[in-house]
Write a protein that holds these residues in place. Structure first.
Motif, PDB file in Angstrom:
ATOM      1  N   VAL A 245       8.751 -29.790  14.122  1.00 59.85           N
ATOM      2  CA  VAL A 245       8.367 -28.380  14.130  1.00 59.85           C
ATOM      3  C   VAL A 245       6.851 -28.340  14.229  1.00 59.85           C
ATOM      4  O   VAL A 245       6.148 -28.808  13.328  1.00 59.85           O
ATOM      5  N   VAL A 246       6.349 -27.819  15.338  1.00 58.20           N
ATOM      6  CA  VAL A 246       4.906 -27.653  15.489  1.00 58.20           C
ATOM      7  C   VAL A 246       4.565 -26.215  15.124  1.00 58.20           C
ATOM      8  O   VAL A 246       5.074 -25.270  15.723  1.00 58.20           O
ATOM      9  N   ASP A 247       3.718 -26.082  14.127  1.00 59.32           N
ATOM     10  CA  ASP A 247       3.311 -24.771  13.593  1.00 59.32           C
ATOM     11  C   ASP A 247       1.864 -24.524  13.982  1.00 59.32           C
ATOM     12  O   ASP A 247       0.953 -25.121  13.405  1.00 59.32           O
ATOM     13  N   PHE A 248       1.657 -23.688  14.995  1.00 57.52           N
ATOM     14  CA  PHE A 248       0.295 -23.303  15.362  1.00 57.52           C
ATOM     15  C   PHE A 248      -0.125 -22.166  14.436  1.00 57.52           C
ATOM     16  O   PHE A 248       0.460 -21.076  14.461  1.00 57.52           O
ATOM     17  N   THR A 249      -1.101 -22.427  13.619  1.00 52.72           N
ATOM     18  CA  THR A 249      -1.475 -21.490  12.574  1.00 52.72           C
ATOM     19  C   THR A 249      -2.997 -21.360  12.521  1.00 52.72           C
ATOM     20  O   THR A 249      -3.706 -21.880  13.383  1.00 52.72           O
ATOM     21  N   GLY A 250      -3.500 -20.669  11.520  1.00 57.22           N
ATOM     22  CA  GLY A 250      -4.937 -20.493  11.366  1.00 57.22           C
ATOM     23  C   GLY A 250      -5.283 -20.199   9.921  1.00 57.22           C
ATOM     24  O   GLY A 250      -4.480 -19.605   9.189  1.00 57.22           O
ATOM     25  N   PHE A 251      -6.449 -20.628   9.496  1.00 55.32           N
ATOM     26  CA  PHE A 251      -6.873 -20.363   8.126  1.00 55.32           C
ATOM     27  C   PHE A 251      -7.037 -18.865   7.877  1.00 55.32           C
ATOM     28  O   PHE A 251      -6.775 -18.379   6.783  1.00 55.32           O
ATOM     29  N   GLY A 252      -7.463 -18.132   8.900  1.00 54.82           N
ATOM     30  CA  GLY A 252      -7.660 -16.697   8.750  1.00 54.82           C
ATOM     31  C   GLY A 252      -6.484 -15.875   9.230  1.00 54.82           C
ATOM     32  O   GLY A 252      -6.610 -14.661   9.394  1.00 54.82           O
ATOM     33  N   TYR A 277      13.227 -32.171   9.556  1.00 52.24           N
ATOM     34  CA  TYR A 277      12.181 -32.127  10.569  1.00 52.24           C
ATOM     35  C   TYR A 277      10.910 -32.803  10.065  1.00 52.24           C
ATOM     36  O   TYR A 277      10.741 -33.009   8.866  1.00 52.24           O
ATOM     37  N   VAL A 278      10.052 -33.111  11.008  1.00 52.88           N
ATOM     38  CA  VAL A 278       8.671 -33.476  10.682  1.00 52.88           C
ATOM     39  C   VAL A 278       7.824 -32.241  11.000  1.00 52.88           C
ATOM     40  O   VAL A 278       7.784 -31.792  12.154  1.00 52.88           O
ATOM     41  N   LEU A 279       7.200 -31.679   9.974  1.00 49.70           N
ATOM     42  CA  LEU A 279       6.422 -30.450  10.139  1.00 49.70           C
ATOM     43  C   LEU A 279       4.963 -30.792  10.415  1.00 49.70           C
ATOM     44  O   LEU A 279       4.329 -31.524   9.648  1.00 49.70           O
ATOM     45  N   VAL A 280       4.442 -30.246  11.510  1.00 51.21           N
ATOM     46  CA  VAL A 280       3.053 -30.468  11.901  1.00 51.21           C
ATOM     47  C   VAL A 280       2.372 -29.106  12.001  1.00 51.21           C
ATOM     48  O   VAL A 280       2.753 -28.279  12.841  1.00 51.21           O
ATOM     49  N   SER A 281       1.382 -28.857  11.166  1.00 50.52           N
ATOM     50  CA  SER A 281       0.629 -27.602  11.207  1.00 50.52           C
ATOM     51  C   SER A 281      -0.713 -27.836  11.884  1.00 50.52           C
ATOM     52  O   SER A 281      -1.500 -28.678  11.439  1.00 50.52           O
ATOM     53  N   GLN A 325      -0.942 -16.608  16.851  1.00 52.20           N
ATOM     54  CA  GLN A 325      -0.453 -17.309  15.669  1.00 52.20           C
ATOM     55  C   GLN A 325       0.161 -16.297  14.695  1.00 52.20           C
ATOM     56  O   GLN A 325      -0.306 -15.163  14.651  1.00 52.20           O
ATOM     57  N   PRO A 326       1.215 -16.682  13.954  1.00 54.92           N
ATOM     58  CA  PRO A 326       1.847 -18.008  13.983  1.00 54.92           C
ATOM     59  C   PRO A 326       2.718 -18.188  15.219  1.00 54.92           C
ATOM     60  O   PRO A 326       3.243 -17.226  15.779  1.00 54.92           O
ATOM     61  N   PHE A 327       2.878 -19.454  15.613  1.00 44.13           N
ATOM     62  CA  PHE A 327       3.683 -19.794  16.773  1.00 44.13           C
ATOM     63  C   PHE A 327       4.408 -21.092  16.447  1.00 44.13           C
ATOM     64  O   PHE A 327       3.772 -22.100  16.138  1.00 44.13           O
ATOM     65  N   TYR A 328       5.747 -21.041  16.492  1.00 46.85           N
ATOM     66  CA  TYR A 328       6.553 -22.188  16.094  1.00 46.85           C
ATOM     67  C   TYR A 328       7.347 -22.698  17.295  1.00 46.85           C
ATOM     68  O   TYR A 328       8.001 -21.913  17.987  1.00 46.85           O
ATOM     69  N   VAL A 329       7.274 -24.003  17.508  1.00 50.33           N
ATOM     70  CA  VAL A 329       8.009 -24.606  18.609  1.00 50.33           C
ATOM     71  C   VAL A 329       8.672 -25.886  18.108  1.00 50.33           C
ATOM     72  O   VAL A 329       8.097 -26.631  17.313  1.00 50.33           O
ATOM     73  N   LEU A 330       9.926 -26.133  18.561  1.00 56.08           N
ATOM     74  CA  LEU A 330      10.687 -27.308  18.164  1.00 56.08           C
ATOM     75  C   LEU A 330      10.659 -28.325  19.306  1.00 56.08           C
ATOM     76  O   LEU A 330      10.960 -27.981  20.462  1.00 56.08           O
ATOM     77  N   LEU A 331      10.314 -29.565  18.980  1.00 57.23           N
ATOM     78  CA  LEU A 331      10.202 -30.627  19.977  1.00 57.23           C
ATOM     79  C   LEU A 331      11.053 -31.819  19.562  1.00 57.23           C
ATOM     80  O   LEU A 331      11.282 -32.051  18.369  1.00 57.23           O
ATOM     81  N   LEU A 338      12.853 -28.362  22.551  1.00 56.92           N
ATOM     82  CA  LEU A 338      14.307 -28.348  22.361  1.00 56.92           C
ATOM     83  C   LEU A 338      14.895 -26.998  22.720  1.00 56.92           C
ATOM     84  O   LEU A 338      16.054 -26.917  23.138  1.00 56.92           O
ATOM     85  N   MET A 339      14.130 -25.932  22.525  1.00 55.57           N
ATOM     86  CA  MET A 339      14.600 -24.574  22.798  1.00 55.57           C
ATOM     87  C   MET A 339      13.402 -23.642  22.800  1.00 55.57           C
ATOM     88  O   MET A 339      12.254 -24.102  22.796  1.00 55.57           O
ATOM     89  N   GLY A 340      13.648 -22.334  22.809  1.00 57.13           N
ATOM     90  CA  GLY A 340      12.558 -21.363  22.824  1.00 57.13           C
ATOM     91  C   GLY A 340      11.740 -21.389  21.544  1.00 57.13           C
ATOM     92  O   GLY A 340      12.106 -22.037  20.553  1.00 57.13           O
ATOM     93  N   SER A 341      10.662 -20.684  21.564  1.00 56.54           N
ATOM     94  CA  SER A 341       9.739 -20.658  20.430  1.00 56.54           C
ATOM     95  C   SER A 341       9.986 -19.411  19.578  1.00 56.54           C
ATOM     96  O   SER A 341      10.765 -18.532  19.935  1.00 56.54           O
ATOM     97  N   ARG A 342       9.288 -19.347  18.442  1.00 57.51           N
ATOM     98  CA  ARG A 342       9.328 -18.170  17.570  1.00 57.51           C
ATOM     99  C   ARG A 342       7.908 -17.831  17.141  1.00 57.51           C
ATOM    100  O   ARG A 342       7.045 -18.714  17.030  1.00 57.51           O
ATOM    101  N   SER A 343       7.693 -16.554  16.888  1.00 58.58           N
ATOM    102  CA  SER A 343       6.399 -16.104  16.367  1.00 58.58           C
ATOM    103  C   SER A 343       6.644 -15.366  15.060  1.00 58.58           C
ATOM    104  O   SER A 343       7.611 -15.654  14.363  1.00 58.58           O
ATOM    105  N   TYR A 344       5.790 -14.403  14.732  1.00 56.87           N
ATOM    106  CA  TYR A 344       5.902 -13.717  13.441  1.00 56.87           C
ATOM    107  C   TYR A 344       7.163 -12.867  13.368  1.00 56.87           C
ATOM    108  O   TYR A 344       7.355 -11.935  14.149  1.00 56.87           O
ATOM    109  N   ASP A 345       8.031 -13.215  12.428  1.00 61.47           N
ATOM    110  CA  ASP A 345       9.267 -12.464  12.187  1.00 61.47           C
ATOM    111  C   ASP A 345       9.786 -12.910  10.824  1.00 61.47           C
ATOM    112  O   ASP A 345      10.159 -14.076  10.652  1.00 61.47           O
TER     113      ASP A 345
END
Length: 365
Positions: A245-252, A277-281, A325-331, A338-345
């Motif tokens: 799980v790749v988590d594109f995030t931000g401190f702010g 999963y292996v979570l990568v932020s 951000q946030p933007f989540y993608v599964l690899l 592996l499939m589509g991505s998700r954002s804020y929900d």
């Protein structure tokens, strides 16, 4: 800057502009007609009331510079302008209302002092964003909460009349609205206290630093990324035979903190993220300099990536075609989606389905 504005609201000094400015603009408004005259009269009001308007406008400008978004501050400016204009519009339409308007007095200073406390609280929020982005480690989560507890506790004490500031009336009494506001402020203070030991405090998760900055944490239900580097995370996933799980995030990123508090804290989500999963932020606003700048070509233009955040932001744009951000993608552990991505929900069940479907596709492949 916000601390200086707060000190002004508390009565340490007055922020005023040269009187000659307002005099010249006022004289000009009297010598003109039409919309220009109305605009100049409003401009005169803004100059005269700068000691009250300046700190609020300054707060909105700080929000622009730290959040990188103009929508929120623009709405704030519009709301401030409308609120300032409504009384004059009503008085022009209904002159008799002037007789019923509240007279100036101590209540106006009370409002200024309350705004001063709010300015202080948000000053810490903006400082926290810079602190996280540059890795200063001045405001860890428990330090931030301790300061907010003190600020809102003192606000409640002020509204109850236990403390006074230079411009307060000597015989100031707590009226009923102030009493209820004091109750709310003190209740909010009590609500934050368990956060010093790691309680999620979901109501303020958008403002506080991430849970991983907490030094003393008794709460075991939080989810923390094992990796904040893409290459290291992919290498670990390949070694362990797990999807990523790749988590594109931000401190702010306010919405990122909301997702972490409202969705990642769910037991099902936490179990999937921690065990399956292996979570990568990847923090796109991380100001840590790269060991060596990276030259890249994007949309036919040459650019230089100088910070870690630049690198992850570039990766998100070029590999996944997104920049929010946030933007989540599964690899899979080869780096393929592996499939589509998700954002804020904040729909927890939808997020659980998202993770389970990704896991299913990884196993099928």
């Amino acid at each position: 800057m916000l601390v200086v504005f707060a000190a002004s609201f508390f009565g340490a000094f007055e922020l005023t502009l040269p009187s000659s400015w307002s005099s010249k603009v006022d004289a000009k408004s009297e010598s003109t007609t039409g919309l220009l005259s109305i605009f100049l009269m409003a401009f005169t009001l803004a100059l005269v009331s700068f000691s009250c308007t300046g700190p609020i406008i300054g707060f909105l400008l700080v929000a622009v510079s730290t959040q990188g978004s103009i929508l929120g501050p623009t709405i704030g400016m519009l709301g401030f302008a409308i609120a300032l204009a409504i009384p004059f519009t009503l008085f022009a339409l209904f002159p008799s209302l002037l007789r019923q308007a509240p007279k100036s007095g101590g209540w106006m200073n009370t409002i200024k002092v309350v705004l001063g406390f709010i300015e202080l609280a948000f000053a810490l929020k903006f400082l926290s964003v810079a602190d996280l982005a540059y890795g200063w480690h001045i405001l860890d989560r428990e330090v931030f909460l301790a300061l907010w507890i003190v600020i809102f506790g003192l606000l409640g004490a002020y509204l109850l009349g236990w403390i006074k500031f230079p411009h307060d009336d000597e015989n100031r009494r707590t009226n009923v609205p102030q009493f209820f506001l004091a109750m709310a402020s003190l209740a909010f203070t009590v609500y934050m206290i368990p956060g010093l030991w790691g309680a999620p405090c979901k109501a303020i998760s958008a403002f506080t630093p991430p849970m991983n900055t907490q030094d003393f944490n008794l709460y075991q239900g939080s989810v923390e990324a094992r990796f904040t580097d893409y290459e290291q995370g992919m290498a670990a996933a390949k070694a362990e035979g797990k999807p990523v799980v790749v988590d594109f995030t931000g401190f702010g990123c306010v919405n990122c903190r909301k997702m972490e508090a409202a969705v990642w804290s769910d037991p099902q989500v936490a179990d999937l993220l921690n065990k399956k999963y292996v979570l990568v932020s990847l923090y796109v606003d991380d100001k840590t300099p790269l060991a060596e700048p990276i030259e890249v070509t994007e949309n036919g233009q040459q650019r230089t990536l100088r910070t870690v955040g630049d690198k992850w932001s570039y990766l998100q744009r070029t590999k996944f075609g997104a920049n929010a951000q946030p933007f989540y993608v599964l690899l899979n552990n080869e780096g393929r989606p592996l499939m589509g991505s998700r954002s804020y929900d904040e729909d927890v069940s939808a997020y659980v389905d998202f993770l389970r479907q990704g896991l299913k596709k990884y196993i099928e492949r």
